[in-house]
Design an enzyme around this catalytic site. Structure first.
Site, short mmCIF file in Angstrom:
data_model
loop_
_atom_site.label_atom_id
_atom_site.label_comp_id
_atom_site.label_asym_id
_atom_site.label_seq_id
_atom_site.Cartn_x
_atom_site.Cartn_y
_atom_site.Cartn_z
N GLY A 1 0.46 -1.38 0.22
CA GLY A 1 -0.53 -0.33 -0.03
C GLY A 1 0.89 1.23 -0.18
O GLY A 1 1.78 1.25 0.51
N CYS B 1 5.95 -0.17 7.27
CA CYS B 1 5.22 1.19 6.72
C CYS B 1 6.66 1.57 5.31
O CYS B 1 8.13 1.37 5.91
CB CYS B 1 5.28 2.28 7.07
CO CO Z 1 2.28 3.11 6.82
#
Ligand code: CO
Length: 182
Positions: A49, A95
């Protein structure tokens, strides 16, 4: 046709990651180029993502692909999480803006989202499992909320050195850019 865009990743603690992103208002060729470049960046970075602030843009755009298969890529412009449901689930998240850092984050199992596609057409989707997890993580980015805000005190301690290194790298890069007169 204009040249394709190419984005670098914006890493923590760059200030753009902290600012709430703004709604997209123009559904034009430029938006298509941005989305294409975000998808490309996500694939190149082996991410599942990516939100626009992570490529330095204060725009409410996110892309995700839970499987890595091309046809599973999803694009959300101006996404709104209408509902979160199901039991809270703990799951280890990473992330792209926090390379090498992982933390167990608790989020509701499912969510329902409304968004626009790249042409401005509205759609609604019910997501569960990994896709719901990714959507909620990326949606946080649009609000300026980061992994480090959601991690437990224990995970913060465990990741302390890596977080400090990111801050140090960022400051070093800023100083180098200032010295280069940029
Ligand atoms: Co992130």
């Amino acid at each position: 046709m204009a040249d394709a865009l190419h984005f670098d990743l914006t890493l923590y603690p760059a200030p753009v990651l902290r600012r709430p992103a703004l709604p997209v208002t123009a559904f034009d060729a430029e938006l298509e180029r941005i989305v294409a470049a975000m998808l490309e960046r996500m694939v190149e970075s082996r991410g599942v993502g990516l939100a626009a602030p992570q490529v330095g843009l204060k725009k409410r755009i996110l892309v995700l692909n839970a499987s890595g298969e091309k046809e599973d890529a999803r694009v959300f412009v101006n996404p709104e999480v209408l509902e979160r449901s199901g039991a809270p689930v703990l799951f280890e998240e990473g992330c792209l803006s926090f390379p090498g850092i992982f933390a167990e984050i608790e989020r509701p199992e499912a969510c329902r989202v409304r968004a626009l596609d790249v042409r401005g057409q509205p759609f609604e989707l019910a997501l569960e499992g990994f896709e719901s997890r990714i959507l909620q993580h990326e949606h946080d980015h649009l609000e300026g909320v980061l992994l480090v805000d959601r991690m437990s005190a224990a995970d913060k301690v465990r990741n302390k050195t890596a977080l400090e290194e990111l801050v140090r790298d960022y400051k070093r890069k800023q100083a180098a850019e200032a010295a280069a007169g940029r």
